[in-house]
Design a protein around this motif. Sequence first.
Motif, PDB file in Angstrom:
ATOM      1  N   LYS A 140      44.752  31.554  49.611  1.00 40.56           N
ATOM      2  CA  LYS A 140      44.070  31.160  50.847  1.00 40.56           C
ATOM      3  C   LYS A 140      44.132  32.283  51.871  1.00 40.56           C
ATOM      4  N   THR A 141      45.299  32.917  52.006  1.00 42.03           N
ATOM      5  CA  THR A 141      45.453  34.020  52.958  1.00 42.03           C
ATOM      6  C   THR A 141      44.597  35.206  52.552  1.00 42.03           C
ATOM      7  N   LEU A 142      44.593  35.527  51.259  1.00 41.03           N
ATOM      8  CA  LEU A 142      43.793  36.644  50.762  1.00 41.03           C
ATOM      9  C   LEU A 142      42.315  36.426  51.045  1.00 41.03           C
ATOM     10  N   ASN A 192      49.475  33.305  47.369  1.00 41.26           N
ATOM     11  CA  ASN A 192      48.785  32.628  48.475  1.00 41.26           C
ATOM     12  C   ASN A 192      47.337  33.120  48.521  1.00 41.26           C
ATOM     13  N   GLU A 239      40.890  43.190  44.275  1.00 45.06           N
ATOM     14  CA  GLU A 239      42.103  42.632  44.864  1.00 45.06           C
ATOM     15  C   GLU A 239      42.923  41.975  43.750  1.00 45.06           C
ATOM     16  N   GLY A 267      37.039  37.739  56.668  1.00 49.40           N
ATOM     17  CA  GLY A 267      37.011  38.343  57.997  1.00 49.40           C
ATOM     18  C   GLY A 267      36.583  39.788  57.977  1.00 49.40           C
ATOM     19  N   GLU A 268      36.671  40.436  56.822  1.00 46.52           N
ATOM     20  CA  GLU A 268      36.264  41.832  56.681  1.00 46.52           C
ATOM     21  C   GLU A 268      34.815  41.967  56.222  1.00 46.52           C
ATOM     22  N   ALA A 326      40.852  34.443  53.208  1.00 44.36           N
ATOM     23  CA  ALA A 326      40.551  34.434  54.642  1.00 44.36           C
ATOM     24  C   ALA A 326      40.465  35.857  55.181  1.00 44.36           C
ATOM     25  N   ARG A 327      41.346  36.718  54.688  1.00 46.78           N
ATOM     26  CA  ARG A 327      41.338  38.102  55.170  1.00 46.78           C
ATOM     27  C   ARG A 327      40.056  38.817  54.772  1.00 46.78           C
ATOM     28  N   VAL A 328      39.648  38.724  53.494  1.00 47.53           N
ATOM     29  CA  VAL A 328      38.466  39.459  53.059  1.00 47.53           C
ATOM     30  C   VAL A 328      37.190  38.869  53.654  1.00 47.53           C
ATOM     31  N   GLN A 366      47.059  36.892  44.178  1.00 43.74           N
ATOM     32  CA  GLN A 366      48.288  36.642  44.911  1.00 43.74           C
ATOM     33  C   GLN A 366      48.662  35.169  44.809  1.00 43.74           C
TER      34      GLN A 366
END
Length: 436
Positions: free
Chosen positions: A402-404, A400, A395, A410-411, A406-408, A398
């Motif tokens: 924190k958003t990155l 942000n 990845e 969740g994956e 949180a997304r991974v 980025q």
Amino acid sequence: MANPVNPPRGMRDFLPADKARREHALGIIKRVYRAHGFDEIETPVVEDYARLHAGLGGDNEKLSFSILKRGIRPEQLQAATEAGNAEQLADLGLRFDLTVPLTRFYASHRAELPPVFRAIQIAPVWRAERPQKGRYRQFVQADIDIIGEPGLLAEIELITATSQALAELGLQGCVIRVNDRRILFGLLEHCGFPADTHDRALITVDKLDKIGAAGVVDELREIDAASAERLGEVLAAVEPALEGGGIPLERAAIEASLPGAAENPGAATGIESLATLGDALNGALPEGVSVRFDPTLVRGMGYYTGTIFEVAHPGSGSSVGGGGRYDGMVGRFLGQDVPAVGFSIGFERVVDLIDLPERTGPEAVVLVHDADVAFDELFALKRELVAQGHRVRLEKRQKNMKTLLARVAGEGFTSFATVRAGVREPGELELRALDG
């Protein structure tokens, strides 16, 4: 007009987390079934139209998706539709279950298969259902079948294998409800229903959970009022036991729930079979799975000839599995009867009831890299981590973060590391937990 970006009505897309849950469940089911001596087969998604409409699939035949013959012109289709015989233009259809393809498969390959064949089939099927919660036009069935074994050994194998699969999926509180078609027919005969009305009467009894005992009796009065009243008395007598946890799969309990009907020769044969089955299963089922006799269980398919079963779970409003003995189906293709019995897990319902386990073993790592990291350095790191057994994703950094992260998380990724120029060895990375 349908939204062009959505899947067809009654079909679904699966996001990565959904797909991971499904693959986790499939892996458990296949592993357990193979451990019990079953072998996986594969059949085409289409079958001949005539085979799909040969009376083997019951009401599901009406839900079959048909495939038009090649070269059919629009005006031919319109004319046939207006004449009410559009089916004459079809020569193939999508399979609506896995049992019909299995019987054709066995008839085609019998000489190459063992005398008793134990099959696994886990694959999608298609039905023209009215889409609603829990009902889809494309869904997966997870079946095991035993062909060639006439005795209760087959039922015992199927029930023990399926109960272990359910337990290893983490489904606690499963109840396998069991009945026998011979008991059902004996009960109807005891109540006075003429033999030529039995199939029609069972269709009504199968609606018990939808219209209640009073509704069943009202509908059966159209066949024979006195017989309907007698059956209503039986239903009223067994209702407390069924609501109180079910009837033990034991001879005395079964006979006590069917006063008078137990003396019918056909019913007596079915009771003997279920009592033997209950003895064999006593102590053989895993914790969290139990078996009970249910004299109201019908199973809608008319092709069942003996034992039938269905799995209930407190988290589902519908059954999460079912099956039974269908000794007459294979003979439709071979010209001679071959004993057969099958059990199907309702995969779509089961997968909604389970959670993915916490990941153990190698990490699932996200490498967050700066834009100036050379490709050879980045992929040297990734190659080494993959070789160590890790799951690795790249990845770009980025603004942000924190958003990155949180997304991974969740994956399913469990840790991350920042990669800067000049880093080539995993030991130089600082792995940090994503949940921290």
